[in-house]
Design a protein around this motif. Structure first.
Motif, PDB file in Angstrom:
ATOM      1  N   ARG A  24     -28.137  33.981 -21.903  1.00 34.79           N
ATOM      2  CA  ARG A  24     -27.613  32.731 -21.971  1.00 34.79           C
ATOM      3  C   ARG A  24     -27.542  33.117 -24.050  1.00 34.79           C
ATOM      4  O   ARG A  24     -26.687  32.677 -24.990  1.00 34.79           O
ATOM      5  N   ALA A  25     -28.336  33.413 -24.057  1.00 35.37           N
ATOM      6  CA  ALA A  25     -28.245  33.206 -25.303  1.00 35.37           C
ATOM      7  C   ALA A  25     -27.776  34.726 -26.532  1.00 35.37           C
ATOM      8  O   ALA A  25     -27.329  34.659 -26.773  1.00 35.37           O
ATOM      9  N   THR A  26     -27.252  35.998 -25.611  1.00 28.77           N
ATOM     10  CA  THR A  26     -26.451  36.466 -26.149  1.00 28.77           C
ATOM     11  C   THR A  26     -24.835  36.374 -25.958  1.00 28.77           C
ATOM     12  O   THR A  26     -24.072  36.811 -26.671  1.00 28.77           O
ATOM     13  N   ALA A 255     -21.334  24.721 -29.595  1.00 32.23           N
ATOM     14  CA  ALA A 255     -20.005  25.164 -29.791  1.00 32.23           C
ATOM     15  C   ALA A 255     -19.575  26.308 -30.036  1.00 32.23           C
ATOM     16  O   ALA A 255     -18.917  27.771 -31.039  1.00 32.23           O
ATOM     17  N   TRP A 256     -20.446  27.587 -29.024  1.00 30.03           N
ATOM     18  CA  TRP A 256     -19.319  28.801 -28.692  1.00 30.03           C
ATOM     19  C   TRP A 256     -18.404  28.832 -28.446  1.00 30.03           C
ATOM     20  O   TRP A 256     -17.991  27.648 -27.622  1.00 30.03           O
ATOM     21  N   PRO A 257     -17.482  29.250 -29.054  1.00 28.38           N
ATOM     22  CA  PRO A 257     -17.391  30.937 -29.512  1.00 28.38           C
ATOM     23  C   PRO A 257     -17.628  30.835 -31.223  1.00 28.38           C
ATOM     24  O   PRO A 257     -16.996  31.437 -31.643  1.00 28.38           O
ATOM     25  N   TYR A 258     -17.736  29.795 -31.368  1.00 24.18           N
ATOM     26  CA  TYR A 258     -17.347  29.220 -33.284  1.00 24.18           C
ATOM     27  C   TYR A 258     -18.716  29.469 -34.297  1.00 24.18           C
ATOM     28  O   TYR A 258     -18.491  28.948 -34.915  1.00 24.18           O
ATOM     29  N   LEU A 260     -22.692  31.383 -33.651  1.00 24.01           N
ATOM     30  CA  LEU A 260     -23.456  32.117 -32.737  1.00 24.01           C
ATOM     31  C   LEU A 260     -25.023  31.942 -32.585  1.00 24.01           C
ATOM     32  O   LEU A 260     -24.965  30.994 -33.171  1.00 24.01           O
ATOM     33  N   PRO A 261     -25.284  32.504 -31.102  1.00 25.12           N
ATOM     34  CA  PRO A 261     -26.404  31.572 -30.477  1.00 25.12           C
ATOM     35  C   PRO A 261     -27.548  32.257 -31.658  1.00 25.12           C
ATOM     36  O   PRO A 261     -27.413  32.674 -32.176  1.00 25.12           O
TER      37      PRO A 261
END
Length: 369
Positions: A24-26, A255-258, A260-261
């Motif tokens: 989830r984080a990556t 808002a991924w991939p706009y 980063l986590p």
């Protein structure tokens, strides 16, 4: 080393939690389930969940994930199956209940809760206008994207409504404060119907968008929004949904991939064509529209537990283009001038990023075409 051995000895209990948290984080994959159980690890004991949270921030998490999920990763790398679907059924199934099928379309009643910039408002309203717009003569469009979900049919053979339209919108200047419970959102929608501000529409979706400074229960805590239904009057049940602006609270999650986590390998976020907050909300709005239309009352199309279902879009997490895998959204179009990434054209020259939908015909995740 002793600590690592102890972890490995207890891997059968906690490995799924750790790996889900780390992936989830990556990857930054958003989760928008009706009951918001984003990964199987949330079904484990609370202490295990806490343990996963700690280890997902450590250097051991990637090692444990590789050891625990090698077969899963191998199959992903070969594109043999979607990572989110259960091996036993590998499809989103119909459970016999009603869908939103009125031929004149799904009406959206929008509440802007809090302060939104004119730029963000225009981006989102243009997204809704795009359902009626064919887009450019050549190229993927919002209306073409929706055709995949309109192939979902009820038990009488009626398909999900072929279009979506924004019928009415109102603003609200924090009438209930800046901290909201989910029950308040449901009651908020009901009050708008009871007071005749919105009509009672069984084929409508009542959508509440909250501003970036509004804290909503469970938003950004593994959830980027939700849809559910509420009883209005004696016998009428309507569908409502919530999506928040993730700009401040959790851009890397919602808002991924706009963006980063917060925890993950270094990388570069994609450029958003309409702004990080607006495009994050549009991705999540699109996800909820598809889920609410095809599973409005927990008895439509989904896979798994009805309380934590994989729906039309959440069955395809993080997939926006061909060749997608965790952490990579897939091959996208890129604007030559702005360098913004997108996969669909919309009204008024807009460009949007829309999530893949589970295609009932090809039995695969389908992006815009």
């Amino acid at each position: 080393m002793q600590s690592f051995i102890a972890i490995m000895q207890n891997l059968s209990d906690i490995k799924l939690c750790i790996c889900c948290s780390w992936l989830r984080a990556t990857s930054g994959l958003p989760s928008i389930y009706k009951k918001d159980v984003p990964w199987p690890c949330y079904a484990t004991h609370h202490s295990n969940q806490q343990m996963a949270s700690m280890f997902s921030r450590s250097l051991l998490a990637p090692i444990i994930c590789v050891l625990a999920l090698v077969p899963w990763s191998h199959e992903l790398s070969h594109g043999q199956k979607q990572p989110s679907l259960d091996d036993a059924s590998a499809t989103v199934k119909y459970h016999g209940g009603p869908l939103l099928t009125q031929p004149n379309g799904i009406n959206v009643y929008l509440i802007w809760y809090g302060g939104f910039s004119p730029k963000d408002r225009n981006s989102i309203t243009d997204f809704f206008a795009s359902f009626a717009s064919p887009g450019p003569r050549q190229g993927p469009s919002v209306s073409a994207w929706w055709r995949t979900i309109s192939a979902y049919k009820d038990k009488t053979g009626k398909p999900v409504s072929s279009t979506v339209r924004l019928l009415k919108q109102v603003g609200d200047a924090y009438s209930s404060g800046k901290t909201l419970k989910r029950a308040q959102i449901a009651n908020f929608v009901k009050s708008k119907i009871d007071s005749k501000i919105f009509p009672l529409d069984p084929n409508g979706i009542y959508l509440v968008l909250t501003a970036k400074d509004v804290v909503v229960e469970r938003f950004c805590m593994g959830s980027c929004g939700f849809h559910d239904s509420i009883l209005v009057g004696a016998i009428s049940r309507v569908v409502f949904a919530h999506v928040g602006d993730p700009t401040v609270q959790c851009p890397g999650l919602c808002a991924w991939p706009y963006a980063l986590p917060a925890y993950g390998p270094p990388g570069k976020a994609l450029v958003a064509p309409n702004g990080i907050g607006a495009d994050g909300m549009i991705i999540n709005i699109a996800t909820l529209l598809a889920g609410a239309a095809s599973n409005p009352f927990k008895t439509g199309y989904f896979q798994g537990d009805a309380l934590a279902p994989l729906e039309a879009v959440t069955a395809c997490p993080g997939i926006f283009g061909s060749g997608a895998y965790p952490g990579y959204p897939g091959a996208l179009l890129v604007d030559k001038m702005s360098k913004a990434s997108y996969n669909a054209y919309g009204a008024n020259g807009r460009k949007f990023l829309l999530p893949a939908i589970w295609d009932l015909i090809s039995l695969n995740c389908k992006v815009t075409s």
